[in-house]
Design a protein around this motif. Structure first.
Motif, PDB file in Angstrom:
ATOM      1  N   ASP A  73       0.816  -1.215   0.000  1.00 15.96           N
ATOM      2  CA  ASP A  73       0.000   0.000   0.000  1.00 15.96           C
ATOM      3  C   ASP A  73       0.852   1.268   0.000  1.00 15.96           C
ATOM      4  N   THR A  74       1.987   1.229   0.698  1.00 13.48           N
ATOM      5  CA  THR A  74       2.793   2.441   0.837  1.00 13.48           C
ATOM      6  C   THR A  74       3.877   2.574  -0.223  1.00 13.48           C
ATOM      7  N   THR A  75       4.389   1.451  -0.752  1.00 11.98           N
ATOM      8  CA  THR A  75       5.525   1.521  -1.678  1.00 11.98           C
ATOM      9  C   THR A  75       5.265   0.859  -3.027  1.00 11.98           C
ATOM     10  N   GLY A  76       4.253  -0.004  -3.123  1.00  9.41           N
ATOM     11  CA  GLY A  76       4.028  -0.760  -4.343  1.00  9.41           C
ATOM     12  C   GLY A  76       4.925  -1.972  -4.491  1.00  9.41           C
ATOM     13  N   LEU A  77       5.731  -2.272  -3.479  1.00  8.97           N
ATOM     14  CA  LEU A  77       6.677  -3.389  -3.545  1.00  8.97           C
ATOM     15  C   LEU A  77       6.016  -4.684  -3.084  1.00  8.97           C
ATOM     16  N   GLN A  78       6.416  -5.784  -3.723  1.00 12.76           N
ATOM     17  CA  GLN A  78       5.858  -7.102  -3.415  1.00 12.76           C
ATOM     18  C   GLN A  78       6.971  -8.148  -3.346  1.00 12.76           C
ATOM     19  N   PRO A  79       7.689  -8.218  -2.243  1.00 11.08           N
ATOM     20  CA  PRO A  79       8.729  -9.250  -2.113  1.00 11.08           C
ATOM     21  C   PRO A  79       8.113 -10.645  -2.069  1.00 11.08           C
ATOM     22  N   GLN A  80       8.872 -11.630  -2.507  1.00 12.27           N
ATOM     23  CA  GLN A  80       8.382 -13.004  -2.484  1.00 12.27           C
ATOM     24  C   GLN A  80       8.402 -13.586  -1.075  1.00 12.27           C
ATOM     25  N   TYR A  81       9.237 -13.017  -0.210  1.00  8.61           N
ATOM     26  CA  TYR A  81       9.416 -13.607   1.117  1.00  8.61           C
ATOM     27  C   TYR A  81       9.730 -12.509   2.117  1.00  8.61           C
ATOM     28  N   LEU A  82       9.093 -12.557   3.284  1.00 11.84           N
ATOM     29  CA  LEU A  82       9.402 -11.667   4.395  1.00 11.84           C
ATOM     30  C   LEU A  82       9.794 -12.502   5.608  1.00 11.84           C
ATOM     31  N   GLU A  83      10.794 -12.037   6.316  1.00 12.23           N
ATOM     32  CA  GLU A  83      11.243 -12.722   7.531  1.00 12.23           C
ATOM     33  C   GLU A  83      11.089 -11.777   8.717  1.00 12.23           C
TER      34      GLU A  83
END
Length: 215
Positions: A73-83
């Motif tokens: 919502d804030t950056t448009g970024l979509q990483p495949q994995y979050l830790e």
């Protein structure tokens, strides 16, 4: 996130359970420099200062889903994995009310880090602006985690890369230059990368070999 309760004085606010938020540290290599996106706050407290992307914890979402959603919502970024990185909750983190922050982190390659949004800017990790809350401390903590997992450096690169490109990422993460011969010997000994049998296209005079990360 509500920092003030209408009609409540300082003492009353101090007796309330602290709000809980989720923030995310995203590392990427931008113009060959280890960088991360920050969001300019438009609300108080700390209006006008830069902060990590994030948002309040809601009743009906998992923490991980909140991290993904608020990041997008804030950056448009979509990483495949979050830790999940750590939980920060010391008194005094906010000038308005105590806030507990659950922080996630991730790394993006160049293609994944191309998104941008309003009020978002990429900053080199070693040249940060004045920031809201204790977010500069959080970034330093996340960088130490990345340095402890420096073998993940290939995740910032395309699927295939040269050892020179990989060494540059190591140097960006660690913050100092590495000996070329020692780096080559150590990285091949560790087995984190293997040769692909291909060479870099368009290069004359002994083109560099290409490698890929081992899953």
């Amino acid at each position: 996130m509500r920092y003030f309760t209408p009609g409540a004085n300082v003492s009353e606010r101090g007796a309330l359970p602290p709000p809980v938020a989720v923030s995310t540290v995203i590392f990427a290599l931008r113009e060959e420099t280890l960088s991360l996106p920050l969001v300019k706050r438009i609300k108080e407290p700390y209006g006008g200062l830069w902060a990590l992307p994030g948002g309040p914890v809601t009743w009906d979402e998992s923490l991980l889903h909140i991290a993904y959603r608020t990041l997008y919502d804030t950056t448009g970024l979509q990483p495949q994995y979050l830790e999940q990185l750590y939980t920060f909750g010391e008194p005094g983190r906010s000038i308005a009310q105590r806030v507990i922050s659950i922080v996630y982190w991730a790394q993006l390659n160049d293609a994944q880090a191309s998104a941008s949004a309003e009020n978002v800017h990429w900053f080199p990790v070693r040249s940060l602006p004045h920031m809201a809350f204790d977010h500069e401390e959080i970034i330093r903590y996340a960088l130490r985690r990345l340095q402890a997992k420096v073998e993940l450096a290939a995740g910032f690169l395309p699927e295939t890369f040269t050892l020179a490109q990989l060494r540059h990422v190591y140097e960006e993460i660690l913050g100092h230059a590495l000996d070329v011969a020692n780096f080559r010997r150590q990285v091949l000994k560790d087995g984190h990368v293997i040769e692909t049998g291909e060479v870099m296209a368009g290069k004359a005079h002994r083109p560099a070999k290409l490698y890929r990360a081992v899953e």
